[in-house]
Design a protein around this motif. Sequence first.
Motif, short mmCIF file in Angstrom:
data_model
loop_
_atom_site.label_atom_id
_atom_site.label_comp_id
_atom_site.label_asym_id
_atom_site.label_seq_id
_atom_site.Cartn_x
_atom_site.Cartn_y
_atom_site.Cartn_z
N PRO A 11 0.80 -1.23 0.00
CA PRO A 11 0.00 0.00 0.00
C PRO A 11 0.83 1.28 0.00
N ASP A 12 2.10 1.18 0.39
CA ASP A 12 2.94 2.38 0.46
C ASP A 12 3.87 2.53 -0.73
N ALA A 13 3.84 1.60 -1.68
CA ALA A 13 4.73 1.69 -2.83
C ALA A 13 4.48 2.97 -3.62
N ALA A 14 3.21 3.34 -3.76
CA ALA A 14 2.89 4.55 -4.52
C ALA A 14 3.41 5.80 -3.83
N ILE A 15 3.33 5.83 -2.49
CA ILE A 15 3.87 6.99 -1.76
C ILE A 15 5.38 7.06 -1.92
N ARG A 16 6.04 5.91 -1.81
CA ARG A 16 7.49 5.91 -1.97
C ARG A 16 7.91 6.34 -3.36
N SER A 17 7.07 6.04 -4.36
CA SER A 17 7.41 6.41 -5.73
C SER A 17 7.42 7.92 -5.93
N THR A 18 6.75 8.67 -5.04
CA THR A 18 6.77 10.13 -5.18
C THR A 18 8.18 10.68 -4.94
N ASP A 19 9.01 9.95 -4.19
CA ASP A 19 10.39 10.39 -4.03
C ASP A 19 11.16 10.22 -5.33
N ASP A 20 10.88 9.17 -6.08
CA ASP A 20 11.51 9.02 -7.40
C ASP A 20 11.13 10.20 -8.29
N ASP A 21 9.87 10.61 -8.23
CA ASP A 21 9.43 11.76 -9.02
C ASP A 21 10.24 13.01 -8.64
N ALA A 22 10.38 13.24 -7.33
CA ALA A 22 11.09 14.43 -6.86
C ALA A 22 12.57 14.37 -7.25
N ALA A 23 13.17 13.18 -7.13
CA ALA A 23 14.58 13.03 -7.47
C ALA A 23 14.81 13.25 -8.96
N HIS A 24 13.94 12.69 -9.78
CA HIS A 24 14.07 12.87 -11.23
C HIS A 24 13.83 14.32 -11.62
N SER A 25 12.94 15.00 -10.91
CA SER A 25 12.70 16.41 -11.19
C SER A 25 13.93 17.23 -10.84
N ARG A 26 14.56 16.91 -9.71
CA ARG A 26 15.77 17.65 -9.33
C ARG A 26 16.89 17.39 -10.33
N LEU A 27 17.04 16.14 -10.74
CA LEU A 27 18.07 15.81 -11.73
C LEU A 27 17.84 16.60 -13.01
N SER A 28 16.59 16.69 -13.44
CA SER A 28 16.27 17.45 -14.64
C SER A 28 16.62 18.92 -14.48
N ALA A 29 16.27 19.50 -13.32
CA ALA A 29 16.56 20.91 -13.08
C ALA A 29 18.06 21.18 -13.05
N VAL A 30 18.82 20.24 -12.54
CA VAL A 30 20.28 20.38 -12.52
C VAL A 30 20.83 20.32 -13.94
N ARG A 31 20.38 19.36 -14.72
CA ARG A 31 20.89 19.22 -16.08
C ARG A 31 20.54 20.40 -16.96
N LYS A 32 19.40 21.03 -16.71
CA LYS A 32 18.99 22.17 -17.51
C LYS A 32 19.63 23.48 -17.04
N GLY A 33 20.34 23.45 -15.91
CA GLY A 33 21.05 24.63 -15.45
C GLY A 33 20.34 25.48 -14.43
N TYR A 34 19.20 25.01 -13.92
CA TYR A 34 18.48 25.76 -12.89
C TYR A 34 19.22 25.70 -11.55
N LEU A 35 19.75 24.53 -11.22
CA LEU A 35 20.38 24.28 -9.93
C LEU A 35 21.77 23.68 -10.13
N ILE A 36 22.58 23.81 -9.09
CA ILE A 36 23.88 23.12 -9.04
C ILE A 36 23.81 22.07 -7.94
N ASP A 37 23.98 20.83 -8.30
CA ASP A 37 23.94 19.74 -7.32
C ASP A 37 24.70 18.55 -7.90
N PRO A 38 25.98 18.40 -7.54
CA PRO A 38 26.76 17.30 -8.09
C PRO A 38 26.44 15.94 -7.49
N TYR A 39 25.55 15.90 -6.48
CA TYR A 39 25.30 14.66 -5.75
C TYR A 39 24.04 13.92 -6.19
N ILE A 40 23.08 14.63 -6.75
CA ILE A 40 21.80 13.99 -7.03
C ILE A 40 21.96 12.84 -8.03
#
Length: 324
Positions: A11-40
């Motif tokens: 029942p909690d797999a869907a909630i945990r998947s929201t972290d994947d969404d957030a991580a992928h969003s951060r990775l995208s923002a870093v690659r596009k130049g919005y943020l600097i984050d060498p660790y994500i």
Amino acid sequence: MFSPAPRRADPDAAIRSTDDDAAHSRLSAVRKGYLIDPYIELLIPRAHLVPSKPPLINIGTFLRSRAIDTLVQNWIKRQPDSQSVQIISLGAGTDTRYWRLWESPLRDRISKYVEVDFPEVTGRKAMTILKNASLRDALGRDPRIERGGTMLSSPAYHLIPADLRVDFDDLCAALLSVMSVNIPVLVVAECIFPYMEPSISSTIIGWFATTFLDVGVVIYEMFGLEDSFGKVMRANMRERSVELPGAYPTLESHQQRFLSLGFASAEGITLKNVRTSHISSSERERISHLEWLDELEEMELVLRHYIISWGWREQTPYLIRWGL
């Protein structure tokens, strides 16, 4: 032959998947130049296969990160220079703030940094940290794995497995074993409380307020879901088997949550107002050139439904106001 028993749905797999969404969003923002984050990228499996997100999501991720980072840094800076601090991130997921602070001038001010999440999440993160020198070296000497690989401990950093809805008493005991109630603590909770009943989130926030002498709390989450846009958001989440019983209706209700739990002061701001009031014109100009965005009205509608709120309770009031 007997057929294998059907696997029970998690029942909690869907909630945990929201972290994947957030991580992928951060990775995208870093690659596009919005943020600097060498660790994500180090914390995301097969990061090279993750597709980019639309500009609207990249901008939202930028605003969320910039505002929360500013609040965290300002909270540390407003403490006396000789005062060390503790930070705990609830529902931390693949968050990289510990490593980003570790490489900043504020690293020596932080005596303990604690992250909490589901065991499935902490187990994966612990293994990733230990396998990567860039992550592992920031932990200090002799990091150790416990609880079957789901818990990681070092002198400065602790990764603790817990379901906040049912394991909170055990988590409290674990936190008190590694943190001091006499050292100021900052609690960061990004998009976790809407997934639980308000009574549970209030118990969690209230425990920190009554246990530590000086405490600050930063919350980021969706809110105001009673209008037509909010109903669509709820329906979309429901299609993913995610309910939002703990989403608050207004900015004022966010502030009142803190005040009703004994906090001395509380403030809040939508991501829309972060963009218009707390991002410099030069920075807005910079990000406007990163990608073409023709969904301005949609962007403002989305940003109006996400809030960052913060409250604090202190034994000794400080002269420096805490905020953005």
